[in-house]
Design an enzyme around this catalytic site. Structure first.
Site, PDB file in Angstrom:
ATOM      1  N   LYS A  39       2.234   3.773 -11.408  1.00  0.00           N
ATOM      2  CA  LYS A  39       1.024   2.982 -11.215  1.00  0.00           C
ATOM      3  C   LYS A  39       0.727   2.102 -12.429  1.00  0.00           C
ATOM      4  O   LYS A  39       0.185   0.999 -12.281  1.00  0.00           O
ATOM      5  CB  LYS A  39      -0.159   3.895 -10.888  1.00  0.00           C
ATOM      6  CG  LYS A  39      -0.027   4.558  -9.518  1.00  0.00           C
ATOM      7  CD  LYS A  39       0.136   3.534  -8.398  1.00  0.00           C
ATOM      8  CE  LYS A  39       0.224   4.167  -7.028  1.00  0.00           C
ATOM      9  NZ  LYS A  39       0.381   3.172  -5.946  1.00  0.00           N
ATOM     10  N   ASN A  58       0.800  -1.216   0.000  1.00  0.00           N
ATOM     11  CA  ASN A  58       0.000   0.000   0.000  1.00  0.00           C
ATOM     12  C   ASN A  58       0.839   1.274   0.000  1.00  0.00           C
ATOM     13  O   ASN A  58       0.336   2.342  -0.321  1.00  0.00           O
ATOM     14  CB  ASN A  58      -0.937  -0.012   1.218  1.00  0.00           C
ATOM     15  CG  ASN A  58      -1.686   1.284   1.395  1.00  0.00           C
ATOM     16  OD1 ASN A  58      -2.494   1.675   0.552  1.00  0.00           O
ATOM     17  ND2 ASN A  58      -1.420   1.977   2.504  1.00  0.00           N
ATOM     18  N   TYR A  70       3.889   9.769 -11.436  1.00  0.00           N
ATOM     19  CA  TYR A  70       2.988   8.946 -10.625  1.00  0.00           C
ATOM     20  C   TYR A  70       2.246   7.951 -11.511  1.00  0.00           C
ATOM     21  O   TYR A  70       2.148   6.760 -11.179  1.00  0.00           O
ATOM     22  CB  TYR A  70       2.005   9.837  -9.877  1.00  0.00           C
ATOM     23  CG  TYR A  70       1.040   9.074  -8.998  1.00  0.00           C
ATOM     24  CD1 TYR A  70       1.459   8.517  -7.790  1.00  0.00           C
ATOM     25  CD2 TYR A  70      -0.291   8.922  -9.372  1.00  0.00           C
ATOM     26  CE1 TYR A  70       0.580   7.814  -6.981  1.00  0.00           C
ATOM     27  CE2 TYR A  70      -1.190   8.225  -8.565  1.00  0.00           C
ATOM     28  CZ  TYR A  70      -0.741   7.677  -7.380  1.00  0.00           C
ATOM     29  OH  TYR A  70      -1.622   6.975  -6.576  1.00  0.00           O
TER      30      TYR A  70
END
Length: 268
Positions: free
Chosen positions: A158, A89, A154
């Protein structure tokens, strides 16, 4: 999957989403290894977990350190006995024009969001393979399927997590080891800078409360789902981007112009 007595290693435990996931897992009867950099925050969360009737061990580690992933797995097994589930996470985010993002920050983001995640997964994989059981959960993002302006690095990280989860699932297809990828849209947590919150508000993009997202994550784990995309219309646009990206390009032109006014330029 029944989560009671499952030994779960949770990275990014003290963040807004991580905290809610930890508390929900505690209520389910899981035994938690809480991973983070801040010992005070970890100890505070441990107390909350225990107040909820759960059990937790604090594991203070900087996953950016060389060899940290292997050391963490050994530390976690010593504290928990063994590991049944790994929830990756931990993550960091920037809202910035790429030309203004430093080399050091790019490296930090890639290392935290991707490299550490892969290394930690690899470090526990031999134990899962030996037992022919275990489960990985990867917390990705809608931005892992939809490139969004001013989140370039980012998004890259991802997309990497999404691709890694798919490849790993296929690699483990003949085992009883599960892989769940979760792609939330925006979440209302301190991870978002004030200018990001302001941009989402003006653009009309909804963000979800962390307890709602945590509930969906835990449910996906219980159901052993392969992938979960959270939130509309963002999930639809993520799908559309895979089949008709030029249409999404047109739709994002207005968003690009709107976002520009919320960008913060670094000091010279």
């Amino acid at each position: 999957m029944q989560l009671s007595q499952q030994r779960i290693l949770l990275t990014g435990a003290t963040g807004g989403l991580g905290r809610e996931v930890a508390l929900l897992l505690a209520k389910k009867g899981a035994i938690l290894g809480l991973v983070g950099r801040d010992s005070q925050k970890l100890n505070a969360l441990k107390q909350q977990v225990e107040q909820a009737g759960g059990r937790a061990e604090c594991l203070v580690v900087n996953l950016s350190d060389e060899g940290a992933s292997t050391a963490l797995i050994q530390q976690a097994k010593a504290a928990l006995g063994h590991i049944d589930i790994l929830i990756n996470n931990a993550g960091v985010l920037d809202f910035i024009e790429l030309q203004d993002q430093s080399d050091a920050r790019i490296a930090e983001m890639v290392n935290t969001n991707v490299t550490a995640l892969i290394q930690l997964t690899r470090a526990i994989l031999p134990d899962f393979q030996s037992a022919n059981k275990g489960h990985f959960v990867f917390i990705g993002s809608i931005f892992g399927s939809l490139g969004f302006p001013h989140f370039a690095t980012y998004c890259a990280t991802k997309f990497a997590v999404h691709g890694f989860s798919q490849a790993l699932r296929r690699e483990l297809v003949n085992t009883k080891i599960g892989v769940t990828y979760v792609a939330p849209r925006g979440i209302d947590t301190p991870m978002n800078a004030p200018n990001v919150d302001a941009m989402w508000k003006k653009s009309g993009n909804a963000v979800d409360k962390p307890d709602k997202v945590a509930s969906l994550i835990v449910k996906a784990l219980e159901q052993e789902k392969q992938e979960l995309f959270i939130g509309q219309p963002q999930s639809f646009f993520a799908w559309l981007n895979g089949v008709f990206p030029s249409a999404v390009n047109i739709g994002l032109k207005q968003q690009t112009a709107l976002a520009a006014e919320f960008l913060k330029k670094p000091h010279p």
